[in-house]
Scaffold this motif. Structure first.
Motif, PDB file in Angstrom:
ATOM      1  N   GLY A  37      17.622  -1.080   3.797  1.00 15.68           N
ATOM      2  CA  GLY A  37      18.821  -1.328   4.588  1.00 15.68           C
ATOM      3  C   GLY A  37      18.610  -1.112   6.071  1.00 15.68           C
ATOM      4  N   GLN A  38      17.428  -0.637   6.454  1.00 15.62           N
ATOM      5  CA  GLN A  38      17.173  -0.282   7.854  1.00 15.62           C
ATOM      6  C   GLN A  38      16.164  -1.193   8.532  1.00 15.62           C
ATOM      7  OE1 GLN A  38      16.872   4.163   8.313  1.00 15.62           O
ATOM      8  NE2 GLN A  38      16.948   4.091   6.074  1.00 15.62           N
ATOM      9  N   THR A  39      15.315  -1.845   7.760  1.00 14.37           N
ATOM     10  CA  THR A  39      14.368  -2.794   8.318  1.00 14.37           C
ATOM     11  C   THR A  39      14.039  -3.825   7.250  1.00 14.37           C
ATOM     12  OG1 THR A  39      12.325  -2.962   9.618  1.00 14.37           O
ATOM     13  CG2 THR A  39      12.224  -1.642   7.626  1.00 14.37           C
ATOM     14  N   GLU A  40      13.487  -4.936   7.655  1.00  7.11           N
ATOM     15  CA  GLU A  40      13.138  -5.985   6.697  1.00  7.11           C
ATOM     16  C   GLU A  40      11.860  -5.594   5.963  1.00  7.11           C
ATOM     17  OE1 GLU A  40      12.299 -10.813   6.497  1.00  7.11           O
ATOM     18  OE2 GLU A  40      12.626  -9.826   8.437  1.00  7.11           O
ATOM     19  N   ILE A  41      11.916  -5.595   4.637  1.00  7.97           N
ATOM     20  CA  ILE A  41      10.763  -5.272   3.802  1.00  7.97           C
ATOM     21  C   ILE A  41      10.557  -6.419   2.827  1.00  7.97           C
ATOM     22  CG2 ILE A  41       9.747  -3.650   2.163  1.00  7.97           C
ATOM     23  CD1 ILE A  41      11.589  -1.485   3.277  1.00  7.97           C
ATOM     24  N   GLU A  42       9.359  -6.973   2.803  1.00 11.01           N
ATOM     25  CA  GLU A  42       9.069  -8.118   1.933  1.00 11.01           C
ATOM     26  C   GLU A  42       7.802  -7.863   1.125  1.00 11.01           C
ATOM     27  OE1 GLU A  42       9.017 -12.960   2.210  1.00 11.01           O
ATOM     28  OE2 GLU A  42       8.172 -11.847   3.902  1.00 11.01           O
ATOM     29  N   LEU A  43       7.890  -8.086  -0.181  1.00  8.28           N
ATOM     30  CA  LEU A  43       6.711  -8.016  -1.043  1.00  8.28           C
ATOM     31  C   LEU A  43       6.016  -9.364  -1.039  1.00  8.28           C
ATOM     32  CD1 LEU A  43       8.563  -5.655  -2.231  1.00  8.28           C
ATOM     33  CD2 LEU A  43       7.272  -6.003  -4.330  1.00  8.28           C
ATOM     34  N   LEU A  44       4.696  -9.332  -0.980  1.00 11.54           N
ATOM     35  CA  LEU A  44       3.887 -10.538  -1.067  1.00 11.54           C
ATOM     36  C   LEU A  44       3.005 -10.441  -2.306  1.00 11.54           C
ATOM     37  CD1 LEU A  44       2.727 -10.859   2.664  1.00 11.54           C
ATOM     38  CD2 LEU A  44       4.696 -11.957   1.564  1.00 11.54           C
ATOM     39  N   ALA A  45       2.966 -11.493  -3.108  1.00  8.12           N
ATOM     40  CA  ALA A  45       2.188 -11.484  -4.345  1.00  8.12           C
ATOM     41  C   ALA A  45       1.326 -12.732  -4.431  1.00  8.12           C
ATOM     42  CB  ALA A  45       3.107 -11.392  -5.559  1.00  8.12           C
ATOM     43  N   PRO A  46       0.184 -12.637  -5.131  1.00  7.34           N
ATOM     44  CA  PRO A  46      -0.727 -13.776  -5.206  1.00  7.34           C
ATOM     45  C   PRO A  46      -0.434 -14.750  -6.334  1.00  7.34           C
ATOM     46  CG  PRO A  46      -1.747 -11.881  -6.222  1.00  7.34           C
ATOM     47  CD  PRO A  46      -0.413 -11.417  -5.696  1.00  7.34           C
ATOM     48  N   ARG A  47       0.512 -14.408  -7.209  1.00  7.23           N
ATOM     49  CA  ARG A  47       0.779 -15.233  -8.393  1.00  7.23           C
ATOM     50  C   ARG A  47       2.266 -15.190  -8.718  1.00  7.23           C
ATOM     51  NH1 ARG A  47      -1.566 -10.526  -9.894  1.00  7.23           N
ATOM     52  NH2 ARG A  47      -3.649 -11.344 -10.208  1.00  7.23           N
ATOM     53  N   ARG A  66      -6.529 -20.238  -1.530  1.00  7.11           N
ATOM     54  CA  ARG A  66      -7.596 -21.012  -2.168  1.00  7.11           C
ATOM     55  C   ARG A  66      -8.613 -20.135  -2.880  1.00  7.11           C
ATOM     56  NH1 ARG A  66      -9.744 -24.679   2.648  1.00  7.11           N
ATOM     57  NH2 ARG A  66      -9.463 -22.676   3.715  1.00  7.11           N
ATOM     58  N   LEU A  67      -8.589 -18.825  -2.594  1.00  3.24           N
ATOM     59  CA  LEU A  67      -9.573 -17.911  -3.183  1.00  3.24           C
ATOM     60  C   LEU A  67      -9.058 -17.218  -4.435  1.00  3.24           C
ATOM     61  CD1 LEU A  67     -10.869 -16.336   0.144  1.00  3.24           C
ATOM     62  CD2 LEU A  67     -11.939 -18.141  -1.206  1.00  3.24           C
ATOM     63  N   GLY A  68      -7.903 -17.651  -4.953  1.00  5.73           N
ATOM     64  CA  GLY A  68      -7.382 -17.073  -6.178  1.00  5.73           C
ATOM     65  C   GLY A  68      -6.639 -15.785  -5.924  1.00  5.73           C
ATOM     66  N   PRO A  69      -6.245 -15.060  -7.013  1.00  6.12           N
ATOM     67  CA  PRO A  69      -5.395 -13.880  -6.875  1.00  6.12           C
ATOM     68  C   PRO A  69      -6.140 -12.541  -6.767  1.00  6.12           C
ATOM     69  CG  PRO A  69      -5.539 -14.473  -9.186  1.00  6.12           C
ATOM     70  CD  PRO A  69      -6.374 -15.487  -8.428  1.00  6.12           C
ATOM     71  N   GLY A  72     -10.420 -11.894  -2.967  1.00  3.58           N
ATOM     72  CA  GLY A  72     -10.362 -12.884  -1.888  1.00  3.58           C
ATOM     73  C   GLY A  72      -8.959 -12.999  -1.322  1.00  3.58           C
ATOM     74  N   TRP A  73      -7.973 -12.973  -2.209  1.00  7.86           N
ATOM     75  CA  TRP A  73      -6.577 -13.028  -1.758  1.00  7.86           C
ATOM     76  C   TRP A  73      -6.238 -11.794  -0.931  1.00  7.86           C
ATOM     77  CZ3 TRP A  73      -2.230  -9.950  -2.309  1.00  7.86           C
ATOM     78  CH2 TRP A  73      -1.011 -10.533  -1.935  1.00  7.86           C
ATOM     79  N   GLU A  74      -6.630 -10.627  -1.441  1.00  8.85           N
ATOM     80  CA  GLU A  74      -6.274  -9.381  -0.765  1.00  8.85           C
ATOM     81  C   GLU A  74      -6.958  -9.253   0.587  1.00  8.85           C
ATOM     82  OE1 GLU A  74      -5.305  -4.995  -2.370  1.00  8.85           O
ATOM     83  OE2 GLU A  74      -7.309  -5.726  -2.901  1.00  8.85           O
ATOM     84  N   MET A  75      -8.200  -9.683   0.677  1.00 14.83           N
ATOM     85  CA  MET A  75      -8.961  -9.480   1.903  1.00 14.83           C
ATOM     86  C   MET A  75      -8.758 -10.581   2.946  1.00 14.83           C
ATOM     87  SD  MET A  75     -10.442  -6.600   1.831  1.00 14.83           S
ATOM     88  CE  MET A  75     -10.600  -5.296   0.609  1.00 14.83           C
ATOM     89  N   LEU A  76      -8.390 -11.819   2.506  1.00 15.97           N
ATOM     90  CA  LEU A  76      -8.308 -12.930   3.454  1.00 15.97           C
ATOM     91  C   LEU A  76      -6.926 -13.580   3.523  1.00 15.97           C
ATOM     92  CD1 LEU A  76     -11.778 -14.581   2.734  1.00 15.97           C
ATOM     93  CD2 LEU A  76     -11.152 -13.132   4.668  1.00 15.97           C
ATOM     94  N   THR A  77      -6.353 -13.924   2.356  1.00 12.51           N
ATOM     95  CA  THR A  77      -5.051 -14.595   2.357  1.00 12.51           C
ATOM     96  C   THR A  77      -3.938 -13.654   2.797  1.00 12.51           C
ATOM     97  OG1 THR A  77      -5.797 -16.020   0.539  1.00 12.51           O
ATOM     98  CG2 THR A  77      -3.417 -15.919   0.961  1.00 12.51           C
ATOM     99  N   LEU A  78      -3.914 -12.448   2.254  1.00 15.55           N
ATOM    100  CA  LEU A  78      -2.851 -11.488   2.543  1.00 15.55           C
ATOM    101  C   LEU A  78      -2.753 -11.125   4.026  1.00 15.55           C
ATOM    102  CD1 LEU A  78      -0.632  -9.518   1.623  1.00 15.55           C
ATOM    103  CD2 LEU A  78      -2.454  -7.872   1.086  1.00 15.55           C
ATOM    104  N   PRO A  79      -3.843 -10.787   4.721  1.00 20.38           N
ATOM    105  CA  PRO A  79      -3.686 -10.413   6.131  1.00 20.38           C
ATOM    106  C   PRO A  79      -3.129 -11.529   6.998  1.00 20.38           C
ATOM    107  CG  PRO A  79      -6.016 -10.548   5.528  1.00 20.38           C
ATOM    108  CD  PRO A  79      -5.239 -10.618   4.253  1.00 20.38           C
ATOM    109  N   ARG A  80      -3.415 -12.775   6.647  1.00 19.05           N
ATOM    110  CA  ARG A  80      -2.827 -13.896   7.402  1.00 19.05           C
ATOM    111  C   ARG A  80      -1.324 -13.974   7.165  1.00 19.05           C
ATOM    112  NH1 ARG A  80      -7.579 -16.745   5.795  1.00 19.05           N
ATOM    113  NH2 ARG A  80      -6.405 -17.777   4.127  1.00 19.05           N
ATOM    114  N   ALA A  81      -0.925 -13.806   5.891  1.00 21.05           N
ATOM    115  CA  ALA A  81       0.494 -13.920   5.563  1.00 21.05           C
ATOM    116  C   ALA A  81       1.315 -12.784   6.160  1.00 21.05           C
ATOM    117  CB  ALA A  81       0.665 -13.949   4.044  1.00 21.05           C
TER     118      ALA A  81
END
Length: 359
Positions: A37-47, A66-69, A72-81
């Motif tokens: 209720g105090q700041t925006e919090i968003e969960l990000l998931a690979p699947r 493109r690197l799956g869930p 590769g997702w945690e180290m490359l896709t997630l930091p971009r998102a």
């Protein structure tokens, strides 16, 4: 540099909620309740993920790469998102490329007992954790013991680490299923309980040895969860005659086993936190735990603490609870009081207090 939005690494969602993943779900839920209720919090998931009824708040935005869930997702896709916010990671690992990352590292078991992990897993953790600790803006861990161990092994200096005790009251959220007792021929208040694991640091052989000769009341030992008897025998650990191995148990069955036990034994050589003793305390069961790792800090005076290497001391402690109703009642009372301090609400408040200065 500060951030105005929080992202939560939801790699654990849809991957089977057990162990660290289950704890991550509780921490994420507690954070959403406390800070949502105090700041925006968003969960990000690979699947894609169907919400668990036990965690209705955990509805993520799916970001597929493109690197799956996996890693590769945690180290490359997630930091971009998550590049425009603070990224919170509750499962030991975090992407090295994110500039504003907070990571919870629960323990250093792969340093203390690498033989209990696959060679690849132990090597990967020992290689990655110091990098992750250096890159993170803050490190969270679940006990002061773990904080000291993280510093000892060079993962992060103590000044960079905040302690957030686990919540433990989740065991009360599920109705007990007493059919587990009937299925194994158990009588409420007439057995000693421990949790099953063939890992060396879990030290279950100490309870086997302490109960080699029957206790005065001839209570059987119940090993809840974990592998079958053959896994222990393969390591040269001989269970006492009449030991009951339940195999997998549900949360509802686990609660019934805790509540039905005359006492709960937890002999681990080390734990970053040690949830099971406090779960047993919630269920009004006296606890004997090892005087090691985080157990003294977590259990305080709510358990009898015993040298994990002293078989005679373990047997004496188990027998004392069986022989002395007043001792058992005192442990139940003190254990309940301690357990009530370790809630997920308090864990969420503590996490939020650690994150607020970074926003």
């Amino acid at each position: 540099m500060t951030a105005s939005k929080i992202y939560v690494n939801g790699k654990f969602l849809g991957a089977g909620l057990n162990g660290v993943h289950r704890t991550a779900a509780h921490f994420s839920d507690a954070l959403l309740r406390q800070g949502g209720g105090q700041t925006e919090i968003e969960l990000l998931a690979p699947r894609p993920f169907s919400p668990d009824p036990a965690f209705p708040r955990l509805v993520p935005r799916v970001v597929q790469g493109r690197l799956g869930p996996g890693q590769g997702w945690e180290m490359l896709t997630l930091p971009r998102a998550a590049r425009d916010g603070l990224l919170v990671n509750f499962c030991n690992l975090a992407p090295l490329l994110h500039p504003r990352s907070v990571v919870m590292i629960h323990d250093v078991q792969t340093y203390l007992y690498p033989e209990d992990y696959t060679g690849r897993q132990a090597v990967a953790y020992r290689m990655l954790l110091p990098w992750i600790g250096r890159r993170a803006v803050r490190v969270l861990t679940v006990s002061d013991f773990s904080r000291k161990m993280l510093a000892k092994y060079g993962i992060a200096p103590e000044a960079k680490i905040d302690v957030v005790h686990n919540g433990t009251d989740h065991i009360l959220d599920v109705a007990p299923d007493p059919s587990i007792l009937a299925r194994h021929g158990l009588t409420r208040g007439r057995y000693v309980m421990t949790l099953g694991s063939a890992k060396g640091y879990k030290n279950i052989r100490r309870v086997f040895d302490a109960m080699r000769e029957p206790l005065a009341e001839e209570l059987p030992l119940v090993v809840a969860g974990g592998p079958p008897a053959t896994a222990y025998e393969a390591r040269g650990w001989t269970p006492p005659a009449g030991t009951v191995f339940t195999g997998f148990v549900s949360d509802a069955e686990l609660r019934s086993l805790y509540a039905g036990a005359s006492l709960f034994a937890f002999p681990s050589l080390t734990e970053g936190f040690g949830l099971p003793p406090v779960e047993a305390m919630h269920c009004d069961t006296p606890v004997v735990a090892a005087d090691a790792g985080a157990m003294p800090e977590v259990c305080t005076d709510g358990a009898i603490l015993v040298d994990p290497a002293d078989t005679r001391a373990w047997r004496a402690a188990l027998q004392a609870i069986c022989d002395q109703p007043d001792l058992s009642a005192d442990l139940i009372s003190k254990g309940k009081a301690r357990a009530e301090q370790l809630t997920w609400a308090s864990a969420g408040a503590r996490v939020w207090s650690c994150l607020q200065p970074l926003l």
